[in-house]
Every structure is written in structure tokens, then in C-alpha cells.
Motif scaffolding. Structure first.
Motif, PDB file in Angstrom:
ATOM      1  N   ASN A 196      14.660 -68.523 -57.775  1.00  0.00           N
ATOM      2  CA  ASN A 196      14.241 -67.809 -56.283  1.00  0.00           C
ATOM      3  C   ASN A 196      14.163 -68.468 -55.325  1.00  0.00           C
ATOM      4  O   ASN A 196      14.407 -68.445 -54.022  1.00  0.00           O
TER       5      ASN A 196
ATOM      6  N   THR B 153      19.997 -70.143 -50.444  1.00  0.00           N
ATOM      7  CA  THR B 153      19.943 -69.547 -49.230  1.00  0.00           C
ATOM      8  C   THR B 153      21.208 -68.481 -48.910  1.00  0.00           C
ATOM      9  O   THR B 153      22.273 -69.354 -48.970  1.00  0.00           O
TER      10      THR B 153
ATOM     11  N   PRO C 279      18.335 -66.001 -50.835  1.00  0.00           N
ATOM     12  CA  PRO C 279      17.719 -66.059 -52.325  1.00  0.00           C
ATOM     13  C   PRO C 279      18.404 -65.153 -53.295  1.00  0.00           C
ATOM     14  O   PRO C 279      18.956 -64.248 -52.696  1.00  0.00           O
TER      15      PRO C 279
END
Length: 367
Positions: A233, A237, A239
């Protein structure tokens, strides 16, 4: 250059709060190591213990085969670059860079030689007579780096040095830092909360959470094979998307109201052998592993159908927001895929790039 070993390092404050738990790593000569994690994870505390600015509660800090726990900061041959530059406002760039050598009463010719060398490396020669207030943020950060490198230390410590810069300057300074490390071949330890900085700069990354190391790996391994749910998580980028799911004995993965056939993928046998049939599994999929295409109702389409909720253009890429059974999902696609809100679309998961996590341990399951 220097090697460094942190062996069983702990930091416990007088009020009983433990900021760092059993920190272990061996750092090779010339490595660029990045400590990354959210605020309060213990990364800066660990850096300050290495610098000698925080006392080590227990464990061993070893630099070049010498235990340095009780050495004063000035005796560790370490240079530190801070977030706020910490430049002397009344001094020129030249004298800011020369200051530490002047304090040591080094020979003036040697000081001049070191300052001019550092200024050439960092592109600061035209600014040597300026005061810090006459410089941009990026130039000030280069001066702070120059003040550190003139000392020719064994190890550089950098504590979020780019966080005060705007996005464009951060990008250019990341490039300069990487090039500087390539030129100097010096051991560097860099602290940041920005996972983009970590991925672009590091030889190896140390991911921390709540004072514990979560994983130590190269950027490629960390991105492609995260150890647990937190790392999956945190790194990447946008996520990763996560879904609660279950697997039946025919190889169908039940994700929300979808059935995805994974019987032909390598992970299926692993999940079967580990007894995950009929059990809850957390499935993760990165936005770039979801393809989205316009769906024309008069044409046969084997994907799953939904409607676009939001389209965000990022330049060469675009983010597509949609939902599966009221679960928000984010896909990252080529910007040439032009979509509009409420448009019918078909989406597909790349079955070879799904991640499976045990819901109890949160550890990733790999084939």
C-alpha cells in the motif's frame, strides 16, 4: 568510504516509549541506503542515533569494524545535511562551505582547494560570493551539501533534505544527488517519507513502520515483491487497490461481485497447497495492471462492464475512477484512452500481476 552495521539497535525514551525496535542492517561501502516510512515510524530517530545526536538504548553501531556507540558526533567522521539547510545568513556561500574546515584550523590552501572542488561538483562557482538570502531553495540545498562534502567524511547522513523544495526542484535535486553519489562513491543514508524519492535514489530501501523494519530490498524487489500489505500500500503511486475475496476449488477468485478465473496462473497451485480454498484472501492489484477500454454494447466484449466516475489526465497517463459493487477502484492507463464520466467501459485485470495477502498475518503469498 565506510561500511556500517546496525546490530539490534533499540531506542527507548525515559517515559518508556520505544521509538526503534531491534534495527538490524549491514551497509556496504558506497551504498545509497534510504530509510522510508510515514511520520513517527522511527526513521529520523535511527539516523540521529547513527549521527550521535541520540543515545542508543541498546545494540551496537559499528563503523569500519569499530563500535562507535560512545563516540562523540565529531569523532565519527560523519557529515549530516538537514531539512532546513542550517546555513549562516551573514556568511557568503564560500565561507559557509569552508566553515567546518576553518574550525578545524586546516591549512588555508587545502580549504580553498576543497571548497573550489565542491563548488565545481555542485555547480556553485558563480554563487560563491553571494549570501544565502540571495539564493533559491535548490541552491541553498546545494550549499548545505557542499558544506558536508568538503569535509570528505566516511558517511553522509541526509534527513529529508528536499522536503522544503517545490515539486520541480525536488525532481532536479534528486537527479543531482544521484549524480553526486555516483561521483563520490561515498556511503549515504537518506531519510524521507516520500516513496518516489526512495525508489529513484536508493540502492536499497529500508521500509519502517511503528519503529520496526518491514522490509529491506532494492527498489525493484520492493515494488514487485512487497513483503506485506503495508508495503504494498505504501510503495507505488497511485497506491494499490485491495479487495476482500475468496477462492473456490475450481480456480475462480470471487472479488466483490466478480468471478476471475486464475486456474491457469502459477499462484493457483500455491494457494491450493496452502489450504486457501474457501477462505478469505485479500487481493491487491496495482492501477497500472488494470486495462480500461470503451465498451460498445453492440459488440461482444469479454471484460467486466462498469461506468467511468472520474477521468484525471496526468499528461502521458490518465487515472480512471470507477467502482465494483460500490468498492472504489483506480486504474492508470495511457492518456490516449479518452473517456468521460458516465461512459460505459470494460476493464480487465492482468492476472499475472495480482497480489495475494493472508488476512490474518497480512503477509504476501507468492508462487
Amino acid at each position: 568510504m565506510a561500511t556500517m552495521t546496525l546490530r539490534g539497535i533499540n531506542k527507548i525514551y525515559p517515559n518508556g516509549v520505544q521509538a526503534v525496535h531491534d534495527f538490524n542492517i549491514e551497509i556496504k561501502e558506497g551504498e545509497f541506503i534510504v530509510f522510508v516510512g510515514p511520520s513517527g515510524c522511527g526513521k529520523s530517530t535511527t539516523l540521529r542515533m547513527i549521527a550521535g545526536l541520540e543515545e542508543i538504548s541498546s545494540g551496537d553501531l559499528i563503523i569500519d569494524d569499530t563500535r562507535v556507540n560512545n563516540l562523540a558526533p565529531k569523532d565519527r567522521d560523519i557529515a549530516m545535511v538537514f531539512q532546513n539547510y542550517a546555513l549562516y545568513a551573514h556568511m557568503s556561500v564560500y565561507h559557509n562551505m569552508a566553515f567546518s574546515l576553518t574550525l578545524r584550523k586546516e591549512d588555508s590552501d587545502m580549504i580553498h582547494e576543497r571548497v573550489m572542488w565542491a563548488a565545481n561538483v555542485l555547480g556553485l562557482v558563480p554563487y560563491l560570493n553571494r549570501k544565502p538570502k540571495e539564493l533559491s531553495g535548490g541552491q541553498r540545498q546545494r550549499v548545505a551539501l557542499g558544506r558536508a562534502i568538503v569535509r570528505d567524511p566516511k558517511i553522509f547522513l541526509l534527513d529529508e533534505p528536499l522536503s522544503n523544495l517545490d515539486a520541480k526542484l525536488r525532481g532536479s535535486m534528486r537527479k543531482e544527488l544521484k549524480q553526486l553519489h555516483h561521483r563520490l562513491h561515498t556511503t549515504m543514508i537518506y531519510v524521507t517519507h516520500d516513496q518516489i524519492e526512495a525508489l529513484t535514489l536508493a540502492d536499497r530501501i529500508v521500509v519502517m513502520k511503528d519503529g520496526f523494519i518491514q522490509q529491506i530490498a532494492t527498489p525493484e524487489i520492493l515494488y514487485e515483491r512487497p513483503y506485506n500489505l503495508f508495503i504494498a500500500n505504501f510503495i507505488g503511486t497511485p497506491p494499490m487497490n485491495f479487495f476482500s475475496s475468496s477462492l473456490d476449488d475450481k480456480g475462480f477468485l470471487h472479488i466483490e461481485n466478480l468471478q476471475v478465473d486464475i486456474s491457469e496462473t502459477p499462484i493457483f497451485k500455491t494457494l491450493k497447497d496452502k489450504g486457501y480454498f474457501g477462505k478469505s484472501i485479500i487481493v491487491g492489484v496495482r492501477p497500472e495492471a488494470i486495462s480500461v477500454e470503451p465498451f460498445f454494447k453492440d459488440n461482444e466484449n469479454k471484460g467486466f462492464q462498469t461506468k467511468v466516475q472520474l477521468y484525471e489526465l496526468l499528461g502521458s497517463d490518465a487515472l480512471i475512477h470507477f467502482s465494483i459493487n460500490k468498492k472504489s477502484v483506480l486504474a492508470k492507463v495511457d492518456a490516449r484512452v479518452k473517456l468521460a464520466p458516465d461512459q460505459d467501459v470494460s476493464f480487465h485485470f492482468d492476472l499475472n500481476h495480482l497480489y495475494y495477502f493472508d488476512p490474518e498475518t497480512e503477509v504476501c503469498i507468492y508462487a
